[in-house]
Design a protein around this motif. Structure first.
Motif, short mmCIF file in Angstrom:
data_model
loop_
_atom_site.label_atom_id
_atom_site.label_comp_id
_atom_site.label_asym_id
_atom_site.label_seq_id
_atom_site.Cartn_x
_atom_site.Cartn_y
_atom_site.Cartn_z
N PHE A 1 75.20 68.88 34.20
CA PHE A 1 74.82 70.30 33.28
C PHE A 1 75.61 69.44 32.00
N GLU A 2 76.66 68.76 31.43
CA GLU A 2 76.58 67.45 30.13
C GLU A 2 75.73 67.28 30.03
N CYS A 3 75.10 66.77 30.88
CA CYS A 3 74.01 65.08 29.67
C CYS A 3 72.81 64.68 31.36
N ASP A 4 72.90 65.58 32.27
CA ASP A 4 72.02 65.09 32.95
C ASP A 4 71.68 63.92 33.27
N ASP A 5 73.06 63.74 33.97
CA ASP A 5 73.40 62.30 33.72
C ASP A 5 72.15 61.30 35.44
N PRO A 6 71.68 61.13 35.17
CA PRO A 6 70.84 60.15 36.50
C PRO A 6 71.87 59.61 37.72
N MET A 7 73.21 58.88 37.55
CA MET A 7 73.86 58.23 37.96
C MET A 7 74.81 59.53 39.19
N ALA A 8 74.50 60.50 38.28
CA ALA A 8 75.69 62.01 39.02
C ALA A 8 74.57 62.04 40.45
N HIS B 1 68.34 65.29 43.75
CA HIS B 1 68.48 64.42 43.08
C HIS B 1 68.62 62.87 43.04
N LEU B 2 67.63 62.80 43.76
CA LEU B 2 67.36 61.03 44.44
C LEU B 2 66.22 60.92 43.56
N MET B 3 65.20 62.03 43.12
CA MET B 3 64.38 61.81 42.73
C MET B 3 64.48 62.07 41.27
N LYS B 4 65.34 62.90 41.27
CA LYS B 4 66.03 62.80 39.30
C LYS B 4 66.20 61.65 39.02
N TYR C 1 65.87 58.66 40.65
CA TYR C 1 64.82 57.39 40.63
C TYR C 1 63.58 57.57 39.39
N SER C 2 63.01 58.74 39.17
CA SER C 2 62.53 59.02 38.73
C SER C 2 62.95 58.00 36.50
N HIS C 3 64.35 58.19 36.77
CA HIS C 3 64.72 57.63 35.79
C HIS C 3 65.20 56.27 36.33
N GLY C 4 64.73 55.02 37.15
CA GLY C 4 64.65 54.10 37.39
C GLY C 4 65.51 53.19 37.80
N LEU C 5 66.62 54.73 38.81
CA LEU C 5 67.34 54.02 39.42
C LEU C 5 66.88 53.80 41.14
N VAL C 6 66.98 52.76 41.44
CA VAL C 6 66.25 52.24 42.60
C VAL C 6 66.45 51.92 44.04
N GLU C 7 67.78 52.39 43.38
CA GLU C 7 68.90 52.56 45.28
C GLU C 7 68.62 53.65 45.65
N ALA C 8 67.55 54.53 44.34
CA ALA C 8 67.43 56.05 45.59
C ALA C 8 66.10 55.68 46.05
N GLY C 9 65.31 54.48 45.87
CA GLY C 9 64.38 54.76 46.72
C GLY C 9 64.62 54.07 47.64
N ILE C 10 65.65 53.99 48.65
CA ILE C 10 66.20 53.59 49.58
C ILE C 10 66.71 55.00 50.67
N PHE C 11 67.09 55.82 49.92
CA PHE C 11 66.91 57.56 50.65
C PHE C 11 65.95 57.83 50.83
N LEU C 12 65.44 57.81 49.82
CA LEU C 12 63.83 58.51 49.81
C LEU C 12 62.99 58.10 50.83
N GLY C 13 62.97 56.58 50.94
CA GLY C 13 62.49 55.76 51.88
C GLY C 13 62.39 56.16 53.26
N ILE C 14 63.79 56.72 53.64
CA ILE C 14 64.34 56.45 54.74
C ILE C 14 63.55 58.21 55.31
N MET C 15 64.02 59.21 54.22
CA MET C 15 63.45 60.82 54.25
C MET C 15 62.01 60.54 54.46
N ALA C 16 61.11 59.63 53.70
CA ALA C 16 59.36 60.12 54.33
C ALA C 16 59.59 59.28 55.29
N MET C 17 60.11 58.26 55.82
CA MET C 17 59.60 58.04 57.07
C MET C 17 60.62 58.50 58.59
#
Length: 200
Positions: A74-81, A106-109, A111-127
């Protein structure tokens, strides 16, 4: 007034460094909460992460983590959050129900800011076709990106996919890649944050 706020912030960061040196993580959380009160918004997601994962002296409290993550968004749209909330909604914890749709947003947000760790979860979801179309090519892209971010576990998913696709040599290659990349990280730090278990 501005200078006083800056000095207060500087002092709090020094106190946080001291508390970290003393392994007083409870004090770190309290000091970071004071930083957040001064408007240092990057502290909000870090507080959420401490409550999400738990540390010595601070019990895991998923609801508290969610509150801090939501505030950081809410305060700063922090990608880590976004990453933290994505993780929590991915598996569902305590009173927070599993929700792949919310997790995906949230994971796409993140991932779009370069946090590739989110891609592991997104990959599982796509699988598995959770909150997105089942697509192993998309999953593979997410996992390959995660390997570039030095997350060895992504190789395990790639090995699984290669095995299911009738590519035994590629599967073995990915297994070896996971072993060697994990070993390198363990040599530098046995508790390296990139060394984590397969999500549920």
């Amino acid at each position: 007034m501005m200078e006083k706020t800056h000095n207060d912030e500087k002092l709090l960061w020094q106190m946080i460094d001291t508390a970290l040196s003393d392994s007083n993580l409870r004090e770190v959380v309290l000091l970071m909460q004071k930083l957040a009160g001064l408007g240092v918004w990057r502290a909000l997601a870090r507080i959420g992460e401490i409550y999400e994962l738990g540390v010595v002296g601070v019990e895991i409290d998923t609801e508290e983590a969610v509150n801090w993550y939501r505030r950081a968004i809410f305060e700063c749209d922090d990608p880590m959050a976004h990453l933290g909330l994505g993780r929590i909604y991915f598996s569902g914890r305590d009173s927070i129900q599993q929700d792949f749709s919310k997790s995906y947003i949230h994971l796409m947000k993140a991932y779009s800011h370069g946090l590739v760790e989110a891609g592991i979860f997104l990959g599982i979801m796509a699988m598995h076709g959770h909150a997105m179309e089942l697509n192993w090519n998309v999953a593979e892209d997410f996992f390959i990106n995660a390997t570039k971010g030095r997350f060895p576990i992504a190789y395990r998913y790639l090995a699984y996919m290669a095995g299911c696709s009738g590519k035994p040599y590629l599967r073995i290659w990915y297994i070896l890649r996971e072993f060697f990349s994990s070993s390198r990280l363990r040599i530098s730090d046995r508790n390296h944050p990139n060394l984590w278990k397969i999500p549920d």
